[in-house]
Design a protein around this motif. Structure first.
Motif, PDB file in Angstrom:
ATOM      1  N   ASP A   1       5.024  64.026  54.881  1.00  0.00           N
ATOM      2  CA  ASP A   1       6.129  64.032  53.600  1.00  0.00           C
ATOM      3  C   ASP A   1       7.262  64.318  54.489  1.00  0.00           C
ATOM      4  N   GLY A   2       8.531  63.808  54.211  1.00  0.00           N
ATOM      5  CA  GLY A   2       9.732  64.078  54.766  1.00  0.00           C
ATOM      6  C   GLY A   2      11.009  63.774  53.662  1.00  0.00           C
ATOM      7  N   LEU A   3      12.143  63.391  54.627  1.00  0.00           N
ATOM      8  CA  LEU A   3      13.188  63.192  53.885  1.00  0.00           C
ATOM      9  C   LEU A   3      13.370  61.959  52.973  1.00  0.00           C
ATOM     10  N   TYR A   4      12.334  61.028  53.342  1.00  0.00           N
ATOM     11  CA  TYR A   4      12.452  59.920  52.363  1.00  0.00           C
ATOM     12  C   TYR A   4      11.342  60.037  51.215  1.00  0.00           C
ATOM     13  N   GLY A   5      10.540  61.119  51.193  1.00  0.00           N
ATOM     14  CA  GLY A   5       9.696  61.655  50.229  1.00  0.00           C
ATOM     15  C   GLY A   5      10.243  62.758  49.576  1.00  0.00           C
ATOM     16  N   SER A   6       9.657  63.728  49.551  1.00  0.00           N
ATOM     17  CA  SER A   6      10.165  65.007  48.962  1.00  0.00           C
ATOM     18  C   SER A   6      11.358  65.821  49.428  1.00  0.00           C
ATOM     19  N   LEU A   7      11.685  65.640  50.606  1.00  0.00           N
ATOM     20  CA  LEU A   7      12.652  66.617  51.460  1.00  0.00           C
ATOM     21  C   LEU A   7      13.914  66.295  51.362  1.00  0.00           C
TER      22      LEU A   7
END
Length: 438
Positions: free
Chosen positions: A334-340
Motif C-alpha cells: 500500500d502506498g501514496l496511490y492507495g491509502s496513504l
C-alpha cells in the motif's frame, strides 16, 4: 458509559444505524483486544496465501473522541466532515452519536441522505458549487450552504432562492499545515458589499463560517477568527440580517502527541465565544471536525512484499545520504496511490511499527530505511529517512494514525486493490450504545 448513552441519537433504532449486518463490524468480546484481532487476521491471510493490506477501524476511539468533544466544547455541535473518511462504519457511528454532517458535493449529500441523515443536519459547506448541485440540494431539502463571492450569490438566487446562507470569511491561517484561506473565504473588506448584494437578491444570510486551516498549530488563530466573525455579525445586523449561526470550521486534532492539544484549543475557543458571543445570545454554534474523530481511530497493516539492501553508499546518493553500514529499501503493498496519499503532508505524524518480525525479534540494531509503495511510480514513497530493525519479505508494518484523508482519496492505480477496512468495537461500548441484538 452513562454519558455515552445520553449522546446516542434518538432518530430511530441505533441498531439499524450500526450493526454487524450493515457494516461488517466485529465485536471484541471475552477480553479480546484489537491486537488479538490483527494477529488473527494476519494468520488468516497467511493461511490463504494472501498478503492484502487492511485497516482496523477502532469505533471505541471515535466514541471517546465524541465524549471528549461534548465535554470540552459544550456549546459547539460537531458536523462531521464527510470528506475526511466516508467509510460506512465511520458514518454510521457519527449518525449513532447524533452529529451533523459537513458535505461538499452532491455525491456526499446523496451518501448522507441514503443513510438516513435528516436534511436539516447537513451543511453544504462549499463556496463554489455547480448549479445542478445547488438544485439537487434544494430538491432534497438541504437548505444550509456557504458562499464567499457575488457570483455564487447570483447562482443561488436562481437555483435555490430559499437557501439559508452562511458567509465564509477568510481568516489568518498562516500557522496551519494547509492554508485554506488561500482558496476560500471573503476578506473582511468585501463583507459590506457581499451582504448588500444578498439583500438586493432577497436572500437569507443566517450566519458566518471560517476555517483556520488543516493541522492548525496555533490556538490563537481561533480567537482572532471568532473576533472577525463578531465584526461580520455586527455589519450584518446594521443591514437588517438576523444572524443565528456561527460555524467555526475544522482544523482540530484529536491526538495528544503532535501540535496543539485539543483541550488547549478548546480553552481558547470557549473564552473567545464567551467574550464575543455570550451564551445568552441564543446562537447556534457548529464546527466541522473530520481529522479529530478518525485520524487515530485507524491503523493500517501493510505487508513487506519486497526488500532491497543497499551496501554501496554511492548508490542512490541523490535519494538519501546513508551511513557506512547499510541502508534498506522496503516495498509495501500500500502506498501514496492507495491509502496513504496524505502521508506526504507530514510523514512525521505517522508511526511505522514492525509487526511479527522474523529473524530479528528483540534486536535493538536499527537501519536507515526507505519505505516505498507498490506501484511503478517513483514518487510512490512513504518515507526516506526512517530507522527500523531489519525486516524481511512477508513481515508486516502497522502504520498508526491513518484514518484522515487516506481511505477517502485512495485509488486503484496499477490495478492494486483498495485496502479493506475491518471495523471493531469492544463489547462494553457496543452494549453501552444499545447496539446488541439482546
Amino acid at each position: 458509559m452513562e454519558e455515552l448513552a445520553a449522546c446516542v441519537t434518538t432518530n430511530g433504532s441505533v441498531l439499524n444505524v450500526l450493526s454487524p449486518e450493515n457494516c461488517d463490524i466485529e465485536i471484541l468480546d471475552n477480553g479480546r483486544t484489537i491486537n488479538d484481532f490483527i494477529d488473527n487476521k494476519i494468520k488468516e491471510l497467511g493461511s490463504e496465501d494472501s498478503e492484502q493490506p487492511f485497516y482496523v477501524a477502532n469505533v471505541d476511539d471515535m466514541v471517546k473522541k465524541h465524549l471528549r468533544w461534548i465535554t470540552t466544547l459544550p456549546r459547539v455541535k460537531p458536523f462531521y466532515a464527510l470528506k475526511c473518511n466516508s467509510s460506512p462504519a465511520v458514518l454510521r457511528t457519527m449518525i449513532a452519536l447524533g452529529t451533523g454532517f459537513d458535505c461538499a458535493s452532491k455525491g456526499e449529500i446523496q451518501l448522507a441522505l441514503s443513510l438516513g441523515v435528516s436534511p436539516d443536519k447537513i451543511i453544504y459547506a462549499h463556496t463554489t458549487k455547480a448549479r445542478s448541485y445547488i438544485k439537487y440540494a434544494r430538491t432534497h431539502g438541504v437548505n444550509m450552504m456557504t458562499f464567499d463571492n457575488e457570483d455564487e450569490l447570483v447562482k443561488i438566487s436562481l437555483c435555490h432562492p430559499t437557501a439559508r446562507l452562511v458567509l465564509r470569511i477568510a481568516v489568518d491561517d498562516t500557522d496551519s499545515l494547509r492554508r485554506l484561506s488561500l482558496k476560500f473565504g471573503a476578506t473582511l473588506g468585501t463583507v459590506d458589499k457581499l451582504l448588500g448584494r444578498a439583500r438586493e437578491l432577497d436572500l437569507d444570510v443566517i450566519g458566518v463560517s471560517f476555517h483556520v486551516g488543516s493541522g492548525c498549530t496555533e490556538s490563537s488563530a481561533f480567537k482572532q477568527a471568532i473576533a472577525d466573525a463578531r465584526h461580520v455579525f455586527d455589519i450584518a445586523s446594521l443591514l437588517g440580517f438576523q444572524m443565528s449561526l456561527l460555524d467555526i470550521g475544522g482544523g482540530f486534532s484529536g491526538r495528544d502527541d503532535v501540535g496543539v492539544k485539543f483541550e488547549e484549543v478548546s480553552e481558547v475557543i470557549n473564552g473567545a465565544l464567551d467574550e464575543y458571543f455570550p451564551s445568552d445570545s441564543e446562537l447556534e454554534i457548529i464546527a466541522e471536525p473530520g481529522r479529530y474523530y478518525v485520524e487515530s481511530s485507524f491503523t493500517l497493516a501493510a505487508n513487506v512484499i519486497a526488500k532491497r539492501v543497499v551496501l554501496d553508499d554511492t548508490e542512490h546518493s541523490d535519494i538519501l545520504e546513508i551511513s557506512p553500514d547499510k541502508m534498506i529499501m522496503y516495498y509495501l503493498n500500500d502506498g501514496l496511490y492507495g491509502s496513504l496519499s496524505s502521508i506526504t503532508l507530514a510523514p512525521s505524524l505517522y508511526k511505522f511499527v514492525p509487526y511479527l518480525p522474523t529473524a530479528d525479534e528483540g534486536s535493538e540494531q536499527k537501519y536507515r530505511s526507505i519505505i516505498w509503495g507498490p506501484t511503478c511510480d517513483s514518487i510512490d514513497k512513504l518515507t526516506d529517512d526512517y530507522w527500523l530493525p531489519e525486516l524481511h519479505v512477508g513481515d508486516w508494518l502497522l502504520i498508526d494514525n491513518t484514518g484522515a484523508y487516506t481511505v477517502s482519496i485512495g485509488t486503484d492505480f496499477n490495478g492494486f486493490e483498495r485496502t479493506h477496512i475491518y471495523p471493531v468495537v469492544t463489547a462494553e461500548t457496543w452494549h453501552a450504545l444499545n447496539l446488541s441484538h439482546a
